[in-house]
Design a protein around this motif. Sequence first.
Motif, PDB file in Angstrom:
ATOM      1  N   PHE A  12       2.157  -7.623  -8.533  1.00 40.60           N
ATOM      2  CA  PHE A  12       2.301  -6.215  -8.136  1.00 40.60           C
ATOM      3  C   PHE A  12       2.011  -5.996  -6.662  1.00 40.60           C
ATOM      4  N   CYS A  13       1.921  -7.076  -5.872  1.00 42.01           N
ATOM      5  CA  CYS A  13       1.494  -6.932  -4.468  1.00 42.01           C
ATOM      6  C   CYS A  13       2.641  -7.297  -3.533  1.00 42.01           C
ATOM      7  N   SER A  14       2.900  -6.423  -2.566  1.00 41.97           N
ATOM      8  CA  SER A  14       4.049  -6.668  -1.692  1.00 41.97           C
ATOM      9  C   SER A  14       3.769  -7.787  -0.678  1.00 41.97           C
ATOM     10  N   VAL A  23     -13.880  -3.765   4.703  1.00 44.15           N
ATOM     11  CA  VAL A  23     -13.485  -4.413   3.445  1.00 44.15           C
ATOM     12  C   VAL A  23     -12.336  -5.395   3.714  1.00 44.15           C
ATOM     13  N   PHE A  24     -12.454  -6.586   3.140  1.00 40.29           N
ATOM     14  CA  PHE A  24     -11.376  -7.579   3.277  1.00 40.29           C
ATOM     15  C   PHE A  24     -10.334  -7.306   2.190  1.00 40.29           C
ATOM     16  N   MET A  25      -9.651  -6.166   2.330  1.00 37.75           N
ATOM     17  CA  MET A  25      -8.664  -5.775   1.315  1.00 37.75           C
ATOM     18  C   MET A  25      -7.286  -5.576   1.930  1.00 37.75           C
ATOM     19  N   GLY A  70      -3.791 -10.950   2.530  1.00 33.80           N
ATOM     20  CA  GLY A  70      -4.387 -12.271   2.388  1.00 33.80           C
ATOM     21  C   GLY A  70      -5.530 -12.351   1.398  1.00 33.80           C
ATOM     22  N   GLU A  71      -5.860 -13.574   1.024  1.00 35.81           N
ATOM     23  CA  GLU A  71      -6.988 -13.838   0.134  1.00 35.81           C
ATOM     24  C   GLU A  71      -8.111 -14.422   1.006  1.00 35.81           C
ATOM     25  N   PRO A  72      -9.162 -13.630   1.237  1.00 42.40           N
ATOM     26  CA  PRO A  72     -10.187 -14.088   2.187  1.00 42.40           C
ATOM     27  C   PRO A  72     -10.811 -15.435   1.810  1.00 42.40           C
ATOM     28  N   LEU A  73     -11.026 -15.657   0.522  1.00 43.31           N
ATOM     29  CA  LEU A  73     -11.707 -16.910   0.154  1.00 43.31           C
ATOM     30  C   LEU A  73     -10.789 -18.121   0.261  1.00 43.31           C
ATOM     31  N   TYR A  92     -15.118  -4.139  -9.721  1.00 41.84           N
ATOM     32  CA  TYR A  92     -13.927  -4.749 -10.326  1.00 41.84           C
ATOM     33  C   TYR A  92     -12.739  -3.837 -10.051  1.00 41.84           C
ATOM     34  N   GLU A  93     -11.774  -4.386  -9.336  1.00 36.85           N
ATOM     35  CA  GLU A  93     -10.577  -3.601  -9.012  1.00 36.85           C
ATOM     36  C   GLU A  93      -9.566  -3.773 -10.146  1.00 36.85           C
ATOM     37  N   TYR A  94      -8.928  -2.657 -10.482  1.00 37.63           N
ATOM     38  CA  TYR A  94      -8.000  -2.684 -11.620  1.00 37.63           C
ATOM     39  C   TYR A  94      -6.826  -1.777 -11.268  1.00 37.63           C
ATOM     40  N   LEU A 148     -10.458   1.965 -10.356  1.00 35.58           N
ATOM     41  CA  LEU A 148      -9.062   2.024 -10.808  1.00 35.58           C
ATOM     42  C   LEU A 148      -8.181   2.374  -9.607  1.00 35.58           C
ATOM     43  N   ILE A 149      -7.165   1.562  -9.391  1.00 40.11           N
ATOM     44  CA  ILE A 149      -6.274   1.775  -8.243  1.00 40.11           C
ATOM     45  C   ILE A 149      -4.891   2.162  -8.750  1.00 40.11           C
ATOM     46  N   PRO A 150      -4.478   3.416  -8.536  1.00 39.74           N
ATOM     47  CA  PRO A 150      -3.106   3.769  -8.920  1.00 39.74           C
ATOM     48  C   PRO A 150      -2.140   2.846  -8.162  1.00 39.74           C
ATOM     49  N   PRO A 171       3.827   1.692  -5.154  1.00 38.30           N
ATOM     50  CA  PRO A 171       5.112   1.006  -5.265  1.00 38.30           C
ATOM     51  C   PRO A 171       5.633   0.522  -3.918  1.00 38.30           C
ATOM     52  N   PHE A 172       6.528  -0.434  -3.974  1.00 37.26           N
ATOM     53  CA  PHE A 172       7.203  -0.938  -2.777  1.00 37.26           C
ATOM     54  C   PHE A 172       8.602  -1.333  -3.218  1.00 37.26           C
ATOM     55  N   PRO A 173       9.529  -1.531  -2.272  1.00 40.42           N
ATOM     56  CA  PRO A 173      10.915  -1.798  -2.669  1.00 40.42           C
ATOM     57  C   PRO A 173      11.023  -3.002  -3.607  1.00 40.42           C
ATOM     58  N   CYS A 179      -2.960   0.369  -0.449  1.00 43.07           N
ATOM     59  CA  CYS A 179      -3.208  -0.979  -0.984  1.00 43.07           C
ATOM     60  C   CYS A 179      -1.908  -1.617  -1.416  1.00 43.07           C
ATOM     61  N   GLY A 180      -1.729  -2.856  -1.058  1.00 38.93           N
ATOM     62  CA  GLY A 180      -0.563  -3.589  -1.533  1.00 38.93           C
ATOM     63  C   GLY A 180       0.706  -3.265  -0.763  1.00 38.93           C
ATOM     64  N   GLN A 181       0.582  -2.453   0.265  1.00 39.77           N
ATOM     65  CA  GLN A 181       1.790  -2.108   1.030  1.00 39.77           C
ATOM     66  C   GLN A 181       1.818  -2.770   2.394  1.00 39.77           C
TER      67      GLN A 181
HETATM   68  N1  SAH Z   1      -6.573 -10.999  -1.979  1.00 39.90           N
HETATM   69  C1  SAH Z   1      -7.673 -10.108  -2.121  1.00 39.90           C
HETATM   70  C2  SAH Z   1      -7.668  -8.905  -1.207  1.00 39.90           C
HETATM   71  C3  SAH Z   1      -6.382  -8.206  -0.861  1.00 39.90           C
HETATM   72  S1  SAH Z   1      -5.711  -6.946  -1.862  1.00 39.90           S
HETATM   73  C4  SAH Z   1      -7.754  -9.651  -3.554  1.00 39.90           C
HETATM   74  O1  SAH Z   1      -6.905 -10.001  -4.340  1.00 39.90           O
HETATM   75  O2  SAH Z   1      -8.722  -9.003  -3.900  1.00 39.90           O
HETATM   76  C5  SAH Z   1      -6.836  -5.626  -2.045  1.00 39.90           C
HETATM   77  C6  SAH Z   1      -6.655  -4.929  -3.396  1.00 39.90           C
HETATM   78  O3  SAH Z   1      -5.413  -4.214  -3.478  1.00 39.90           O
HETATM   79  C7  SAH Z   1      -6.652  -5.939  -4.526  1.00 39.90           C
HETATM   80  O4  SAH Z   1      -7.425  -5.478  -5.606  1.00 39.90           O
HETATM   81  C8  SAH Z   1      -5.191  -5.963  -4.885  1.00 39.90           C
HETATM   82  O5  SAH Z   1      -5.000  -6.459  -6.161  1.00 39.90           O
HETATM   83  C9  SAH Z   1      -4.786  -4.514  -4.711  1.00 39.90           C
HETATM   84  N2  SAH Z   1      -3.338  -4.321  -4.657  1.00 39.90           N
HETATM   85  C10 SAH Z   1      -2.405  -5.199  -4.283  1.00 39.90           C
HETATM   86  N3  SAH Z   1      -1.170  -4.666  -4.381  1.00 39.90           N
HETATM   87  C11 SAH Z   1      -1.330  -3.410  -4.820  1.00 39.90           C
HETATM   88  C12 SAH Z   1      -0.421  -2.340  -5.087  1.00 39.90           C
HETATM   89  N4  SAH Z   1       0.897  -2.470  -4.914  1.00 39.90           N
HETATM   90  N5  SAH Z   1      -0.934  -1.180  -5.508  1.00 39.90           N
HETATM   91  C13 SAH Z   1      -2.278  -1.026  -5.644  1.00 39.90           C
HETATM   92  N6  SAH Z   1      -3.170  -1.993  -5.401  1.00 39.90           N
HETATM   93  C14 SAH Z   1      -2.706  -3.179  -4.999  1.00 39.90           C
END
Ligand code: SAH
Length: 368
Positions: free
Chosen positions: A123-125, A165-167, A170-173, A266-268, A297-299, A302-304, A344-346
């Motif tokens: 779900f991540c662009s 925040v490392f959000m 990329g994946e920081p770890l 916990y991100e969801y 909870l993260i709504p 969307p992305f193309p 997030c994710g864009q």
């Molecule tokens: N790689 C790291 C950090 C980057 S993403 C990780 O996975 O945690 C930061 C947060 O945004 C993560 O929880 C990720 O899953 C979320 N995210 C990614 N794409 C998204 C989207 N399209 N909509 C909402 N959240 C998204």
Amino acid sequence: MSNPVAQSVNLFGLDRAALEAFVHSHGEPAFRARQLMQWLYQKRVTSFEDMTDVSKSFRARLPGIADVRLPALEAAQLSADGTRKWVLRLESGGAIETVYIPEANRGTLCISSQVGCALDCAFCSTAQQGLQRNLTAAEIVSQVWFAIRTLVDELGKERPISNVVFMGMGEPLANYNQVITAIRLLQDDLGFGLSKRRVTVSTSGLVPFMDRLSADVDTALAVSLHAPNDALRNELVPINRKYPIADLIAACGRYTQRDRKMHIVYEYVMLDGVNDSDDNARELARLLRHMPAKVNLIPFNPFPQTRFRRSSPERIEAFANILRRNKLMVTTRRTRGDDIDAACGQLVGRVASRQQRRLSDIPVRVAP
Ligand code: SAH
């Protein structure tokens, strides 16, 4: 024939120990390193000439042995809701994005740790471009440096950034060593001086590095869970096939052991019809029942070309209520900055052409 020029050291991005080693190797005392750090990170002065408390003789030698290199600021955007995004152009050609989210009592900067990402979350662009490369510690902290410079200049605030925040991308770890150096600089009193637990590493669950992180630095941790069972998480977050949920949750337990007051966020991401049912919520509550946990909870943003849709606000609320009834702390992330593709994710490392505005078009003052 001229001698090959020795590669000069980029002082920007060295942590305190490395900078001390550098000044020692040139016969200078440790306090020179402390002076350099204050100039670079607190006064944001990058020209050796202007570092007036450094001895004249060392100042004269510095340009021959070292330099200060940061990415170039390519664009800055300002959202209707006050969210800002910066695009930085790297020496190697790639680009990274950084997002600032102002709130009533804090300012959060969301930074990138890699160009692209290898983890391929469904779900991540950022996943769509694959991993281009790791960022250096200099490139990671330069995001904070540019953001502070703009915000101090423009808003006149002394400390505009309270949280990092490392959000971002990329994946920081997966870029462990450079991220650790960056965290040290962010938390160092002579660096950016951020409170330890106001620096948050967000991971999709690289279990061995979660243990190392806890041994090496003291930071807050967020875990991108997104599913309450392996069958679903394998699809959404493919790294789960390597580090399944039981291993991940065990690592989270170890991470919070250092401190009774510590919890993990916990991100969801809420994906319509995919992971947002009442059953999913109950399963999630069972999974986290004995953990020091907050659920964010993260709504879905969307992305193309994505096949996912965002859950409705009513669904998100119902899901949250089930978690709350099970005594979990729950917050729902407000979507910020989506008009500038900063949510997030864009983040994809380019200026979105739809709303592209060059620096000159927007009210952000950028020094040369
Ligand atoms: N790689 C790291 C950090 C980057 S993403 C990780 O996975 O945690 C930061 C947060 O945004 C993560 O929880 C990720 O899953 C979320 N995210 C990614 N794409 C998204 C989207 N399209 N909509 C909402 N959240 C998204």
